[in-house]
Structures are given as C-alpha cells and as structure tokens.
Design a protein around this motif. Structure first.
Motif, PDB file in Angstrom:
ATOM      1  N   ASN A   1      44.201 -34.058   0.925  1.00 15.70           N
ATOM      2  CA  ASN A   1      43.383 -32.946   0.433  1.00 15.70           C
ATOM      3  C   ASN A   1      44.147 -32.038  -0.520  1.00 15.70           C
ATOM      4  OD1 ASN A   1      42.226 -33.515   3.414  1.00 15.70           O
ATOM      5  ND2 ASN A   1      40.593 -32.806   2.074  1.00 15.70           N
ATOM      6  N   VAL A   2      45.470 -32.212  -0.583  1.00 21.39           N
ATOM      7  CA  VAL A   2      46.255 -31.410  -1.523  1.00 21.39           C
ATOM      8  C   VAL A   2      47.051 -32.289  -2.490  1.00 21.39           C
ATOM      9  CG1 VAL A   2      46.483 -29.533   0.135  1.00 21.39           C
ATOM     10  CG2 VAL A   2      48.249 -31.273   0.042  1.00 21.39           C
ATOM     11  N   TYR A   3      47.242 -33.555  -2.116  1.00 19.82           N
ATOM     12  CA  TYR A   3      48.049 -34.473  -2.937  1.00 19.82           C
ATOM     13  C   TYR A   3      47.130 -35.605  -3.373  1.00 19.82           C
ATOM     14  CZ  TYR A   3      52.595 -36.392  -4.296  1.00 19.82           C
ATOM     15  OH  TYR A   3      53.683 -36.835  -4.995  1.00 19.82           O
ATOM     16  N   THR A   4      46.486 -35.417  -4.505  1.00 12.76           N
ATOM     17  CA  THR A   4      45.371 -36.271  -4.885  1.00 12.76           C
ATOM     18  C   THR A   4      45.823 -37.617  -5.454  1.00 12.76           C
ATOM     19  OG1 THR A   4      45.333 -35.183  -7.026  1.00 12.76           O
ATOM     20  CG2 THR A   4      43.858 -34.340  -5.350  1.00 12.76           C
ATOM     21  N   LYS A   5      44.851 -38.513  -5.590  1.00 11.87           N
ATOM     22  CA  LYS A   5      45.058 -39.837  -6.142  1.00 11.87           C
ATOM     23  C   LYS A   5      45.394 -39.744  -7.631  1.00 11.87           C
ATOM     24  CE  LYS A   5      42.458 -44.099  -7.043  1.00 11.87           C
ATOM     25  NZ  LYS A   5      41.130 -44.732  -6.895  1.00 11.87           N
TER      26      LYS A   5
ATOM     27  N   SER B   1      38.482 -33.379 -12.014  1.00 16.96           N
ATOM     28  CA  SER B   1      39.704 -32.592 -11.955  1.00 16.96           C
ATOM     29  C   SER B   1      39.963 -32.143 -10.518  1.00 16.96           C
ATOM     30  CB  SER B   1      39.597 -31.369 -12.863  1.00 16.96           C
ATOM     31  OG  SER B   1      40.716 -30.525 -12.671  1.00 16.96           O
ATOM     32  N   PRO B   2      41.182 -32.334 -10.022  1.00 19.03           N
ATOM     33  CA  PRO B   2      41.480 -31.890  -8.649  1.00 19.03           C
ATOM     34  C   PRO B   2      41.827 -30.410  -8.565  1.00 19.03           C
ATOM     35  CG  PRO B   2      43.384 -32.979  -9.584  1.00 19.03           C
ATOM     36  CD  PRO B   2      42.303 -33.051 -10.629  1.00 19.03           C
ATOM     37  N   ILE B   3      42.068 -29.789  -9.700  1.00 19.56           N
ATOM     38  CA  ILE B   3      42.499 -28.389  -9.699  1.00 19.56           C
ATOM     39  C   ILE B   3      41.779 -27.622 -10.803  1.00 19.56           C
ATOM     40  CG2 ILE B   3      44.796 -28.834  -8.748  1.00 19.56           C
ATOM     41  CD1 ILE B   3      45.885 -28.720 -11.598  1.00 19.56           C
ATOM     42  N   THR B   4      41.873 -26.317 -10.719  1.00 22.89           N
ATOM     43  CA  THR B   4      41.424 -25.443 -11.803  1.00 22.89           C
ATOM     44  C   THR B   4      42.650 -25.024 -12.601  1.00 22.89           C
ATOM     45  OG1 THR B   4      39.530 -24.610 -10.547  1.00 22.89           O
ATOM     46  CG2 THR B   4      40.315 -23.250 -12.366  1.00 22.89           C
ATOM     47  N   ILE B   5      42.635 -25.339 -13.907  1.00 17.43           N
ATOM     48  CA  ILE B   5      43.808 -25.070 -14.734  1.00 17.43           C
ATOM     49  C   ILE B   5      43.376 -24.778 -16.156  1.00 17.43           C
ATOM     50  CG2 ILE B   5      44.180 -27.499 -15.346  1.00 17.43           C
ATOM     51  CD1 ILE B   5      47.207 -26.956 -15.140  1.00 17.43           C
ATOM     52  N   GLU B   6      44.145 -23.966 -16.843  1.00 13.93           N
ATOM     53  CA  GLU B   6      43.832 -23.639 -18.241  1.00 13.93           C
ATOM     54  C   GLU B   6      44.387 -24.711 -19.161  1.00 13.93           C
ATOM     55  OE1 GLU B   6      44.847 -20.321 -21.683  1.00 13.93           O
ATOM     56  OE2 GLU B   6      45.380 -19.909 -19.590  1.00 13.93           O
ATOM     57  N   ASP B   7      43.549 -25.147 -20.098  1.00 12.78           N
ATOM     58  CA  ASP B   7      43.981 -26.079 -21.134  1.00 12.78           C
ATOM     59  C   ASP B   7      44.567 -25.250 -22.269  1.00 12.78           C
ATOM     60  OD1 ASP B   7      44.352 -28.003 -23.042  1.00 12.78           O
ATOM     61  OD2 ASP B   7      42.401 -28.968 -22.770  1.00 12.78           O
ATOM     62  N   THR B   8      45.856 -25.012 -22.193  1.00 16.13           N
ATOM     63  CA  THR B   8      46.504 -24.096 -23.138  1.00 16.13           C
ATOM     64  C   THR B   8      46.455 -24.621 -24.564  1.00 16.13           C
ATOM     65  OG1 THR B   8      48.626 -25.115 -22.569  1.00 16.13           O
ATOM     66  CG2 THR B   8      48.021 -23.106 -21.388  1.00 16.13           C
ATOM     67  N   LYS B   9      46.573 -25.930 -24.754  1.00 15.18           N
ATOM     68  CA  LYS B   9      46.539 -26.495 -26.105  1.00 15.18           C
ATOM     69  C   LYS B   9      45.182 -26.258 -26.764  1.00 15.18           C
ATOM     70  CE  LYS B   9      50.036 -30.109 -25.560  1.00 15.18           C
ATOM     71  NZ  LYS B   9      50.301 -31.575 -25.637  1.00 15.18           N
ATOM     72  N   GLU B  10      44.114 -26.515 -26.033  1.00 14.64           N
ATOM     73  CA  GLU B  10      42.779 -26.311 -26.573  1.00 14.64           C
ATOM     74  C   GLU B  10      42.521 -24.823 -26.814  1.00 14.64           C
ATOM     75  OE1 GLU B  10      38.963 -27.169 -27.989  1.00 14.64           O
ATOM     76  OE2 GLU B  10      40.772 -28.392 -27.728  1.00 14.64           O
ATOM     77  N   THR B  11      43.026 -23.997 -25.890  1.00 15.89           N
ATOM     78  CA  THR B  11      42.860 -22.555 -26.076  1.00 15.89           C
ATOM     79  C   THR B  11      43.561 -22.089 -27.354  1.00 15.89           C
ATOM     80  OG1 THR B  11      42.752 -22.228 -23.682  1.00 15.89           O
ATOM     81  CG2 THR B  11      43.233 -20.300 -25.013  1.00 15.89           C
TER      82      THR B  11
ATOM     83  N   PHE C   1      37.902 -29.959   4.421  1.00 15.30           N
ATOM     84  CA  PHE C   1      36.585 -29.980   3.770  1.00 15.30           C
ATOM     85  C   PHE C   1      36.607 -29.290   2.401  1.00 15.30           C
ATOM     86  CE2 PHE C   1      35.414 -30.834   8.153  1.00 15.30           C
ATOM     87  CZ  PHE C   1      34.430 -31.801   8.006  1.00 15.30           C
ATOM     88  N   ASN C   2      37.752 -29.348   1.709  1.00 15.03           N
ATOM     89  CA  ASN C   2      37.847 -28.731   0.383  1.00 15.03           C
ATOM     90  C   ASN C   2      37.443 -29.661  -0.749  1.00 15.03           C
ATOM     91  OD1 ASN C   2      39.991 -30.514   0.231  1.00 15.03           O
ATOM     92  ND2 ASN C   2      41.459 -29.001  -0.502  1.00 15.03           N
ATOM     93  N   GLY C   3      36.842 -30.809  -0.403  1.00 13.63           N
ATOM     94  CA  GLY C   3      36.425 -31.751  -1.438  1.00 13.63           C
ATOM     95  C   GLY C   3      37.597 -32.420  -2.119  1.00 13.63           C
ATOM     96  N   GLN C   4      38.758 -32.448  -1.429  1.00 16.42           N
ATOM     97  CA  GLN C   4      39.990 -33.021  -1.972  1.00 16.42           C
ATOM     98  C   GLN C   4      40.367 -32.370  -3.297  1.00 16.42           C
ATOM     99  OE1 GLN C   4      39.652 -37.325  -1.950  1.00 16.42           O
ATOM    100  NE2 GLN C   4      40.229 -37.398   0.204  1.00 16.42           N
ATOM    101  N   ILE C   5      40.193 -31.052  -3.345  1.00 13.98           N
ATOM    102  CA  ILE C   5      40.578 -30.274  -4.520  1.00 13.98           C
ATOM    103  C   ILE C   5      41.799 -29.448  -4.130  1.00 13.98           C
ATOM    104  CG2 ILE C   5      39.880 -28.498  -6.158  1.00 13.98           C
ATOM    105  CD1 ILE C   5      36.983 -29.352  -5.658  1.00 13.98           C
ATOM    106  N   PRO C   6      43.002 -29.812  -4.595  1.00 16.19           N
ATOM    107  CA  PRO C   6      44.208 -29.076  -4.216  1.00 16.19           C
ATOM    108  C   PRO C   6      44.094 -27.601  -4.554  1.00 16.19           C
ATOM    109  CG  PRO C   6      44.777 -31.112  -5.331  1.00 16.19           C
ATOM    110  CD  PRO C   6      43.295 -30.956  -5.479  1.00 16.19           C
ATOM    111  N   GLY C   7      44.546 -26.776  -3.633  1.00 20.40           N
ATOM    112  CA  GLY C   7      44.507 -25.337  -3.859  1.00 20.40           C
ATOM    113  C   GLY C   7      43.205 -24.685  -3.443  1.00 20.40           C
ATOM    114  N   ALA C   8      42.177 -25.505  -3.146  1.00 20.75           N
ATOM    115  CA  ALA C   8      40.881 -24.953  -2.746  1.00 20.75           C
ATOM    116  C   ALA C   8      40.762 -24.947  -1.231  1.00 20.75           C
ATOM    117  CB  ALA C   8      39.747 -25.758  -3.365  1.00 20.75           C
ATOM    118  N   LEU C   9      40.031 -23.976  -0.706  1.00 19.70           N
ATOM    119  CA  LEU C   9      39.733 -23.890   0.719  1.00 19.70           C
ATOM    120  C   LEU C   9      38.231 -23.737   0.885  1.00 19.70           C
ATOM    121  CD1 LEU C   9      42.505 -21.415   1.966  1.00 19.70           C
ATOM    122  CD2 LEU C   9      42.492 -23.892   2.217  1.00 19.70           C
ATOM    123  N   ASN C  10      37.680 -24.482   1.834  1.00 20.86           N
ATOM    124  CA  ASN C  10      36.260 -24.347   2.130  1.00 20.86           C
ATOM    125  C   ASN C  10      36.113 -23.241   3.171  1.00 20.86           C
ATOM    126  OD1 ASN C  10      33.560 -24.615   2.870  1.00 20.86           O
ATOM    127  ND2 ASN C  10      33.575 -26.822   2.592  1.00 20.86           N
TER     128      ASN C  10
END
Length: 710
Positions: free
Chosen positions: A39-43, A59-69, A373-382
C-alpha cells in the motif's frame, strides 16, 4: 550442548515474560509491515518509449510536474507584451506649444485691430513679430508660411483649428506614442483633419503643426514589464499529477511526455522510491511501541506468557488478513470495508484479557485499516475507513459490558449494529456526493451484517482460542467454577471439610486480588481446586477428621510430613490428567511454596536428636504470581482462624500479621512480584472479610435461665 541451550531458551521464554512480550510485538510488527507494504511501495513497470501500454497505469502519488509547470510559465512570460509608461510632461509640453502658437496669433490679431491705417503692417511683419514671441523650439521647426496661413485665417477657423488640434493630440498622446508609432499617429491626425470643414491651406498648416507636436511620449518600463511577467508566472497553476489519476490507458502509446510522467511518479523500475518504506517502518515502530507498553502494563495484572502472546499474534494476523483480502475488491463506489467484521479482534481481546488492551488494539487496527484501504496510493490514508473501524470496535467493546456472560455477546451485537449503521449514515450525509436511498439501504446493510458476523465469529472462535492456547477467559473460569464439575464433586464427596475450606479460601483470595487489581475470578476458581490432592488421603487432614481418631497419632512424624507434603503435587497431577488450565496446576503446586511443616518438624525433634529440616519443607516452587501468593496466604490464615475457639477482631488481626510476617521472613513471597503496599492492602482485605464472617453475635439467654431470673 544443544540440550543445554534448548533448556536455557525454554527457561528464558517461560520465566521472563518481558522477553516473550518483546518477541511477540516484533512478530506482530513484521506482520503489519508485510501486509501494508504494497500500500506504500507500489508496483513498477519495465516500459520503453513509444511502446504500447499493456495495462492502464495510475499515479500512486500526488506530485507536481515541475518541468511542465516551468514550460507553462515560460509560455506565460513570452505572452506578456513589453510594458510602457506615458510621459505626461511631454504631453503637456507638446500641447502647450500648440496652444502657445494660437494664443500668440490671437494676441497679435488684437493688436493689429487697434493700430491706425498709417501703422498698418503686412502679414510678413506680423509673422516676424510672432516669431519673436514664440519659443525657440517652435521657430526651429515651423516655418513662416505655416504661421502666415494660421495668422491669415479668420477667427472662427482658428478657433476650430485650435480645438481640433488640441483634442486630437490629447487623444493620441494619452494612448501613448512610441518611436515606431510617430508616423502612424501623424496619419491618424491627418485622417481626422481630412473630415473637417477647414480649407486645404489651413489643413496643411495644421498638419505641419501636428508634425511638430507629435513626438514619442511612451517609453519602455523595465519595472512594469517585470511586474507583469511576475504576475503572469503567479497566475500559472502548478501542474499536478493527482494520486489515482490515469497516466496512460491500456494500449496507448508511451510518448515522451507520458514516459517522463511515469518516471516522475516513480513507476519505472529504475526509479523506485525507498522513502515510503522508511515511513512505513517508522509507523510500525510507533505501533509496536504502543502495543509493547500496553502488554507490559497488562503483565503486571495477569501473566502474559507464550500462550497469551500467541493469541495476540493470531488475532492480529487474522484481522489484517481480512482487511487485505477485502481491500482487493473494495472500490470508491462500493466500500466493502463497511462489511468487514473488524470488531472481532477487539471483542476477543476484551473477553480473553481486558478492556484497556482491547482499546489499544482497536486503535491499532483502525490505523492499519486506513493504510490498507488507501487504494494502494502511497502517502494516502483512508480516513473514512479508519474512523469507521474505530467507532465499530469501540462500540463493540462498550456493549460487551459483562465479559462473564457469553449471551452478552449476542446482546451487544444489537448495539454494534446500531453503531455501524449510524457511522455509515454519518459518512454518507457528510459526503458532497448525492446518494440515493438504495445506497443507504445497501451500505447500511453492510454495517448491520458486519455486526452480526462479528458477534458470530467471536462466539465461534472464542472456545478454540481458550482450549487451543489454554487461555483463561472469564467465561471459561465460570464454567470451571460450576459445582457439577467432576473434580469439585470429588472434593465435596470425598473431602467435605476440604471443600468448605477451599470455598472460604476462594472468598478471601478473590476479595484480596480485586483489591490490588489482580485477577480475582482466577484466584476464586483456582482456590476451589488448590487442595484437590487431599482427596488421595482425606482423613490425614484435620478438616476431614470428623468423629475419628487422628491417623497421624499412629505413624512417624516423617511419614506424616510426607503424606501432607505430597498433596500439592498429587493435586497438580490430577489437574493435569483432566487437562485443567496450567494456572490451576501451578497454583496447586505453589500454594505452600517451600514452607516448613512446623508441627511435625518439632514433633520429630522431640523424638530424634538429628532432624533434617529440608525433609519437612515442601519442595516448592514458591508462588510465582500475585494470585498464587495471595492464595498461599489465605490458605493458612483461613485454617488457623477456623481452629480458634473464640475468634475476635484482635485475635484475627494478630494471626494474619503473624502468618504474613512468617511468610515474608521465610522468603516465600520473593518471587511473586507482590509489593509491600499491595501486601498491606491484602492484609486489610483479609482482616475485613474474616471479621465479617466471624463477627461477634449477641448471646441470647435460653428459656430455663429466663424462668430462673423471673
């Protein structure tokens, strides 16, 4: 050598409960870590650029795309035009020159009207005078011909010309005139002039005046341009890849942009992020530290041995396994965790051990559930799942208020169902999404089913844990306390005096244990069986010698001592044959410790010159638990008080004081972990209980004495 090491480790694990607790918490921590790892160490994926995706990847995480920004910010800066500022000083100056021309001409005109015919001057003369009046800048750029045309024009045309020129110039200057815009501005002026009613000569003169007046008044502003670019950059929202957002659909081509996004969120084999694992490791450390503290505190009240620790491990494993299994099928639209019977773990721990430990594990299971039950999204908590599990478990603990009554579990399931349905409704009402009544019925049904399943699983699994691990729950102790138990019937029929003595010891022990926070029910039921060994030779014990001579009068003191000292171990053997709890067997062995049989020892010393004291001491072991130590004190106290002719409070208190002092000085309580403060509380409780039983009664005179006195 191997046997020695095996014996050493067995001794360490059976006698040092703290080591057992540490090992158990480590095992529990490893179980939690392994089940939460995915749930924290994704495929990760082995993907090449321009290949086709074999599956939909999120995406397993929420992150800023700095290059696109940064790219969007550059585009925003490039879209910003240069900023210019308009000089009001230049505007006022140039229009002032125009007004100066017309005002000078008006002045000369008024002078010409007042002169006589002899002094009348030609236009050339007036223009020369006009040049003397005007600023050098005007004279330098406007020729005499233009001034002559304006001078010769009638007053109406001059008024129209002045108004036209000044208003048009104001408009043009206020819009700003850059170097490259001077020609265009003059063309705009001429275009405006073309539609006027003035004569062509005047229009031409005015065009010359405008050509002189129109100059650059708008200049590049570094500050304003930088501020505009800064504002544009600030207006660009950071490009964020959200957790759970689809990066590439199945079959879609992996473009450079998609490949960079996959790399950014760490889904490529070479980019696996180790930090979530470190975070999970820290979370598990905190959890097992919390569990370790609670189990250590629990060990002060009841013995937390290998069997108890195995129960915690099994319950923890089953709970997280249930969660993990259900998490594979739960979705945002179908929250199956409402159906999960998580309260089973908390209910079992409360029934087998105590409420505080059940609350501890309820909190732990809730935290783990929010991760699983975080949907296998690292850093997320249900958080919703975690709160639901916590409310459900605490409700179960609350409604099982009587752990000694198994039907209370079924009664508590009703309250648990209500709690679950209320929790589900709460989450639905708090949601921004609109739910239909069918959702309330389905999800509420999940909560109700969870309560029923949890109660059924608890009732079904409790006997297996009690018998399989030998854990003494309150319900099992109550079952063993039934007078219909074969061993208790054996004591009652074969040694009725011993049975009565055991019941009295049970009353004293239970009261004393409950006073210091030990297991009073365990002490009571164990006291019923502690003298079971006396049934082998019941008449050799004074409480069973009713109407017969004492058989010890006919044998040697050494033989008498051997018979008496054998009863703890005979009782332990019988208890073992009946598969009775280990705690009962230990208490039967330990309730006399290594005390000295003083009566037979001193009898032997009167008869024989050399007497070995060790032959008149019980082999032990000494009491190892608080419950065993208290029974070891209540047993001789009750027997001694019962042998008193006229027990009074003073005599009882002195007797208790003497027996406790004798046991202390003999070292019989050294291994029981009883403190002096607790020992004082035990002494007071035993005294109050015995004085309540043997309190003084009013001696009523008989009828014969009443007649004599009358």
């Amino acid at each position: 050598m191997n046997d020695k090491w095996r014996k050493f480790f067995h001794t360490m694990l059976t006698q040092n409960h703290f080591i057992v607790i540490i090992l158990a918490t480590l095992v529990i921590g490893i179980i939690f870590f392994l089940f939460m790892l995915t749930n924290v160490y994704t495929k990760t994926y082995d993907i090449n650029r321009f290949s086709n995706a074999k599956e939909t990847i999120r995406s397993p995480i929420t992150i800023e795309d700095t290059k696109e920004t940064e790219r969007r910010r550059r585009e925003a800066i490039q879209a910003i035009d240069d900023r210019y500022y308009i000089s009001s000083e230049i505007t006022e100056e140039r229009i002032g020159y125009v007004e100066e021309i017309f005002d000078a001409i008006k002045t000369l005109k008024s002078q010409s009207n007042s002169t006589s015919e002899e002094e009348e001057l030609t236009t050339v003369d007036y223009v020369q005078d006009l040049q003397q009046m005007l600023s050098p800048e005007i004279i330098a750029q406007i020729d005499q011909k233009t001034l002559s045309v304006l001078f010769d024009a009638n007053e109406n045309d001059r008024s129209i010309s002045k108004e036209l020129v000044t208003t048009t110039l104001h408009t043009i200057f206020n819009e700003g005139i850059r170097t490259e815009d001077v020609t265009d501005s003059l063309d705009r002026f001429n275009e405006r002039l073309r539609f006027s009613s003035l004569s062509s000569k005047v229009k031409s003169a005015l065009s010359d005046v405008a050509s002189f007046a129109i100059v650059e008044n708008s200049f590049f502003s570094v500050e304003q341009t930088n501020e505009a670019e800064k504002q544009a950059v600030n207006n660009v929202e950071p490009v964020t890849i959200r957790a759970g957002e689809v990066i590439v659909q199945e079959g879609q081509t992996i473009t450079n942009e998609i490949y960079e996004q996959l790399k950014l969120v760490g889904l490529l084999n070479d980019d696996r992020n180790i930090y979530p694992v470190i975070g999970l490791f820290m979370l598990v450390l905190l959890i097992i530290g919390y569990i370790l503290y609670d189990l250590t505190h629990l060990n002060k009240q009841i013995e937390v041995g290998i069997r108890s620790c195995l129960a915690f491990i099994i319950i923890s494993l089953l709970m997280v396994a249930f969660m993990k299994f259900v998490s594979y099928y739960a979705t945002e639209t179908n929250p199956l965790y409402y159906l999960l019977p998580v309260p089973v773990g908390a209910m079992l721990i409360k029934l087998l051990f105590r409420e505080r430990t059940a609350v501890t594990f309820a909190i732990v299971f809730s935290i783990i559930g929010s991760v699983i039950f975080n949907g296998q999204i690292p850093g997320a908590l249900n958080i919703e799942a975690g709160l639901y599990f916590l409310m459900s478990q605490l409700g179960a603990i609350l409604f099982i208020y009587n752990t000694k009554d198994r039907p209370a579990i079924l009664k508590g399931s009703i309250g648990l169902i209500v709690i679950n349905i209320c929790a589900v409704s709460l989450f639905l009402f708090l949601s921004y999404e609109k739910y239909e009544w069918t959702n309330f019925l389905v999800f509420g049904g999940y909560g109700a089913a969870s309560g029923l399943i949890a109660s059924a699983l608890t009732l079904g699994s409790l006997p297996f844990l009690e018998s399989g691990l030998g854990i003494l729950s309150d319900s099992k102790l109550l079952t063993l306390a039934s007078p219909n138990h074969p061993l208790l019937r054996k004591i009652l029929t074969e040694a009725p005096g011993t049975y009565h003595h055991s019941v009295m010891v049970a009353n004293l022990s239970e009261a004393a244990c409950e006073k210091i926070g030990a297991n009073g029910l365990l002490a009571r039921v164990a006291s019923y069986y502690h003298d079971l060994g006396k049934t082998k030779y019941p008449h050799y014990f004074i409480e069973n010698q009713m109407g017969i001579q004492n058989p010890h009068n006919f044998i040697e003191p050494k033989q008498s001592a051997a018979i008496i000292m054998a009863h703890p171990y005979d009782g332990a053997k019988m208890l073992k044959q009946y598969n009775m709890p280990k705690a009962f067997i230990d208490i039967a062995k330990q309730h006399h410790g290594t005390t000295l049989l003083k009566y037979f020892y001193y009898n032997a010393k009167e008869t024989y010159k050399k007497v070995n004291e060790e032959e008149y001491r019980y082999p032990g072991p000494k009491p190892q638990t608080k419950e065993a130590a208290i029974i070891a004190l209540c047993d001789p106290v009750e027997a001694a008080v019962r042998s008193m002719d006229e027990p009074s409070k003073e005599k009882i208190d002195q007797l208790i004081e003497n027996i406790i002092y004798d046991r202390l000085t003999d070292g019989q309580l050294n291994e029981s972990s009883l403190t002096f403060n607790e020992l004082e509380m035990v002494k007071i409780t035993i005294s109050e209980t015995l004085n309540g039983i043997y309190h003084s009664r009013i001696q009523y005179p008989d009828d014969k004495k009443l007649k004599e006195e009358a």
